[in-house]
Design a protein around this motif. Structure first.
Motif, PDB file in Angstrom:
ATOM      1  N   ARG A 131      29.389  71.931  -0.367  1.00 47.52           N
ATOM      2  CA  ARG A 131      29.462  72.048  -1.826  1.00 47.52           C
ATOM      3  C   ARG A 131      28.753  70.912  -2.551  1.00 47.52           C
ATOM      4  N   CYS A 132      28.630  69.754  -1.915  1.00 45.32           N
ATOM      5  CA  CYS A 132      28.015  68.601  -2.571  1.00 45.32           C
ATOM      6  C   CYS A 132      26.499  68.667  -2.425  1.00 45.32           C
ATOM      7  N   ARG A 133      25.796  68.824  -3.540  1.00 43.65           N
ATOM      8  CA  ARG A 133      24.346  69.005  -3.530  1.00 43.65           C
ATOM      9  C   ARG A 133      23.570  67.694  -3.586  1.00 43.65           C
ATOM     10  N   ALA A 134      24.220  66.640  -4.097  1.00 45.96           N
ATOM     11  CA  ALA A 134      23.562  65.330  -4.184  1.00 45.96           C
ATOM     12  C   ALA A 134      24.633  64.280  -4.383  1.00 45.96           C
ATOM     13  N   LEU A 135      24.300  63.045  -4.002  1.00 47.45           N
ATOM     14  CA  LEU A 135      25.233  61.923  -4.092  1.00 47.45           C
ATOM     15  C   LEU A 135      24.564  60.759  -4.799  1.00 47.45           C
ATOM     16  N   VAL A 136      25.237  60.231  -5.816  1.00 45.85           N
ATOM     17  CA  VAL A 136      24.754  59.052  -6.538  1.00 45.85           C
ATOM     18  C   VAL A 136      25.858  58.004  -6.508  1.00 45.85           C
ATOM     19  N   THR A 137      25.528  56.798  -6.056  1.00 48.66           N
ATOM     20  CA  THR A 137      26.483  55.691  -6.122  1.00 48.66           C
ATOM     21  C   THR A 137      25.948  54.633  -7.079  1.00 48.66           C
ATOM     22  N   ILE A 138      26.864  54.038  -7.839  1.00 47.22           N
ATOM     23  CA  ILE A 138      26.524  53.010  -8.828  1.00 47.22           C
ATOM     24  C   ILE A 138      27.364  51.777  -8.516  1.00 47.22           C
ATOM     25  N   ALA A 139      26.717  50.700  -8.093  1.00 45.28           N
ATOM     26  CA  ALA A 139      27.425  49.438  -7.795  1.00 45.28           C
ATOM     27  C   ALA A 139      28.560  49.648  -6.803  1.00 45.28           C
ATOM     28  N   ALA A 140      28.342  50.518  -5.820  1.00 46.20           N
ATOM     29  CA  ALA A 140      29.390  50.854  -4.857  1.00 46.20           C
ATOM     30  C   ALA A 140      29.461  49.824  -3.738  1.00 46.20           C
ATOM     31  N   GLN A 141      30.667  49.674  -3.170  1.00 44.66           N
ATOM     32  CA  GLN A 141      30.845  48.866  -1.978  1.00 44.66           C
ATOM     33  C   GLN A 141      30.900  49.799  -0.761  1.00 44.66           C
ATOM     34  N   ALA A 142      30.240  49.380   0.323  1.00 46.34           N
ATOM     35  CA  ALA A 142      30.239  50.170   1.553  1.00 46.34           C
ATOM     36  C   ALA A 142      31.079  49.540   2.647  1.00 46.34           C
ATOM     37  N   PHE A 143      31.497  48.290   2.446  1.00 46.31           N
ATOM     38  CA  PHE A 143      32.310  47.561   3.410  1.00 46.31           C
ATOM     39  C   PHE A 143      32.934  46.387   2.669  1.00 46.31           C
ATOM     40  N   VAL A 144      33.787  45.639   3.327  1.00 40.97           N
ATOM     41  CA  VAL A 144      34.449  44.505   2.698  1.00 40.97           C
ATOM     42  C   VAL A 144      33.581  43.257   2.930  1.00 40.97           C
ATOM     43  N   GLU A 145      33.037  42.743   1.839  1.00 40.76           N
ATOM     44  CA  GLU A 145      32.116  41.604   1.879  1.00 40.76           C
ATOM     45  C   GLU A 145      32.781  40.387   1.232  1.00 40.76           C
ATOM     46  N   ASP A 146      32.447  39.204   1.705  1.00 44.96           N
ATOM     47  CA  ASP A 146      33.030  37.992   1.135  1.00 44.96           C
ATOM     48  C   ASP A 146      32.783  37.906  -0.370  1.00 44.96           C
ATOM     49  N   ARG A 147      31.591  38.318  -0.819  1.00 44.28           N
ATOM     50  CA  ARG A 147      31.288  38.262  -2.256  1.00 44.28           C
ATOM     51  C   ARG A 147      32.240  39.162  -3.041  1.00 44.28           C
ATOM     52  N   THR A 148      32.551  40.318  -2.473  1.00 44.05           N
ATOM     53  CA  THR A 148      33.477  41.237  -3.131  1.00 44.05           C
ATOM     54  C   THR A 148      34.854  40.602  -3.273  1.00 44.05           C
ATOM     55  N   ALA A 193      40.820  44.846   5.608  1.00 51.93           N
ATOM     56  CA  ALA A 193      39.686  43.992   5.969  1.00 51.93           C
ATOM     57  C   ALA A 193      38.601  44.725   6.747  1.00 51.93           C
ATOM     58  N   ASP A 194      38.973  45.713   7.544  1.00 50.94           N
ATOM     59  CA  ASP A 194      37.994  46.423   8.374  1.00 50.94           C
ATOM     60  C   ASP A 194      37.503  47.718   7.739  1.00 50.94           C
ATOM     61  N   TRP A 195      37.857  47.946   6.483  1.00 49.74           N
ATOM     62  CA  TRP A 195      37.436  49.189   5.825  1.00 49.74           C
ATOM     63  C   TRP A 195      35.918  49.243   5.682  1.00 49.74           C
ATOM     64  N   SER A 196      35.368  50.428   5.852  1.00 50.44           N
ATOM     65  CA  SER A 196      33.953  50.665   5.553  1.00 50.44           C
ATOM     66  C   SER A 196      33.741  52.154   5.340  1.00 50.44           C
ATOM     67  N   LEU A 197      32.550  52.491   4.851  1.00 46.30           N
ATOM     68  CA  LEU A 197      32.169  53.884   4.641  1.00 46.30           C
ATOM     69  C   LEU A 197      31.349  54.438   5.796  1.00 46.30           C
ATOM     70  N   ASP A 198      31.220  53.681   6.877  1.00 47.50           N
ATOM     71  CA  ASP A 198      30.291  54.062   7.940  1.00 47.50           C
ATOM     72  C   ASP A 198      30.558  55.464   8.491  1.00 47.50           C
ATOM     73  N   ALA A 199      31.820  55.786   8.768  1.00 39.93           N
ATOM     74  CA  ALA A 199      32.127  57.105   9.342  1.00 39.93           C
ATOM     75  C   ALA A 199      31.764  58.225   8.373  1.00 39.93           C
ATOM     76  N   ALA A 200      32.053  58.026   7.093  1.00 40.57           N
ATOM     77  CA  ALA A 200      31.709  59.040   6.091  1.00 40.57           C
ATOM     78  C   ALA A 200      30.199  59.152   5.916  1.00 40.57           C
ATOM     79  N   LEU A 201      29.520  58.021   5.877  1.00 41.25           N
ATOM     80  CA  LEU A 201      28.064  58.039   5.682  1.00 41.25           C
ATOM     81  C   LEU A 201      27.353  58.800   6.796  1.00 41.25           C
TER      82      LEU A 201
END
Length: 263
Positions: A131-148, A193-201
Motif C-alpha cells: 500500500r505504501c507507494r513512497a516514503l519521505v523522512t524529515i530529520a528522522a533518526q535511524a538508530f540511537v546516536e550520542d548526538r541524539t 539503547a539498541d533500537w534501530s530501523l535496520d530490520a524495517a529498512l
C-alpha cells in the motif's frame, strides 16, 4: 504565467481505534483526483497543530490529499493508556496504522514522517509494502546516536523552565508532562539503547527520500544516509536544524513535490 494555487478543503474528526480516539485532520486540494494521499507522522513532542501551515502548502503544491493525526496521548487525541514500551515505534505501524487507514478509506498512500515520526513512517512502509507507494523522512533518526541523546538531555533541562514547559501545555494540555516524559525517558532508557530501523529498512520496496538539516541538533547525516542506502536519495537542507517544516518550509515542500512527481 503563474499556475493558480488550487483550493484546499480542510476537515477534521475523531477516529476510534483500540485504546481511544485519534484526532485526524485532512487537507484535500480540488485537484487531488486518485493520487495516493500523503500521511504525516509527527515528532516526539508534536501534534497536528504543530505542523502549522506545512500540510496545507504540501497539499496545494503536490495536488494530493494530506492527512495528519495526533497519536494517542498527544494533541487532541485521547490519553495514552500507559507508558510507551521500547518497541513503540514499530508498534504504531503494526497496531494503529492498519485500522486508521481502513477507517479513513485510504488504500495506497505516501508515508511522510518527522523525527521519530520518520521512524514510524519507515516501519509503516515496511509493514504495509503493498500500500505504501513512497516514503519521505524529515530529520528522522535511524538508530540511537550520542548526538541524539545529548540533544534530548539538553531539552529535558530546558523544559524545567516553566515558560518552556508552557509551550507544551499549549498543544497538549494536561498531558504535557506525559508527552515530555514519553520522549525523554523512552530515548534515554537503557532498554532503548539498541533500537534501530535496520530490520524495517531491509523490507522497504518503495522509492525513498531522506531529508535532513545539516545543522540538526538531534542527529548527524549518518541517519539519512542509512535510511536511503540502496533505496533512494538523501537531500541535505543547508543551514537547517531539526524542524525543516518551520525553518525552510518552501524548500522542503519543493523537495517533496519534486520527488513525488517522479514516483
Amino acid at each position: 504565467m503563474t499556475t493558480p494555487t488550487p483550493t484546499v478543503a480542510v476537515s477534521d474528526r475523531l477516529i476510534p481505534i483500540d485504546g481511544g480516539r485519534l484526532y485526524v485532520k485532512d487537507w484535500t486540494p480540488e485537484t487531488a483526483g486518485a493520487l495516493p494521499p500523503i500521511l504525516l507522522f509527527h515528532d516526539s513532542l508534536g501534534s497536528v497543530d504543530l505542523w502549522r501551515s506545512f500540510p496545507a502548502l504540501l497539499a496545494a503544491r503536490t495536488g494530493r490529499r494530506v492527512v495528519a493525526y495526533d497519536r494517542l496521548g498527544f494533541g487532541r487525541s485521547d490519553p495514552h493508556p500507559g507508558r510507551l514500551a521500547p518497541g513503540f515505534v514499530a508498534a504504531e505501524a503494526r497496531t494503529v496504522l492498519p485500522t486508521l487507514l481502513d477507517r479513513l478509506g485510504i488504500g495506497a498512500f505516501v508515508a511522510c514522517g518527522h523525527s521519530v515520526g520518520g521512524g514510524m513512517a519507515v516501519e509503516t512502509a515496511a509493514h504495509l509494502p503493498a500500500r505504501c507507494r513512497a516514503l519521505v523522512t524529515i530529520a528522522a533518526q535511524a538508530f540511537v546516536e550520542d548526538r541524539t541523546l545529548e540533544g534530548i538531555r539538553v531539552a529535558k533541562r530546558d523544559f524545567q523552565d516553566p515558560d518552556q514547559f508552557a509551550r507544551l501545555v499549549k498543544y497538549h494540555g494536561d498531558r504535557a508532562r506525559w508527552v515530555l516524559d514519553a520522549w525523554t525517558e523512552s530515548w534515554l532508557s537503557p532498554a532503548f539503547a539498541d533500537w534501530s530501523l535496520d530490520a524495517a529498512l531491509a523490507k522497504i520496496r518503495c522509492p525513498v527520500l531522506a531529508l535532513h538539516g545539516d545543522c540538526d541538533e538531534y542527529g548527524s547525516s549518518d541517519h539519512p544516509a542509512r535510511i536511503a542506502a540502496g533505496r533512494g536519495t538523501v537531500r541535505m537542507l543547508p543551514d537547517t536544524g531539526h524542524i525543516p517544516h518551520r525553518e525552510c518550509e518552501d524548500e522542503l515542500v519543493e523537495a517533496i513535490g519534486g520527488f513525488l512527481s517522479r514516483v
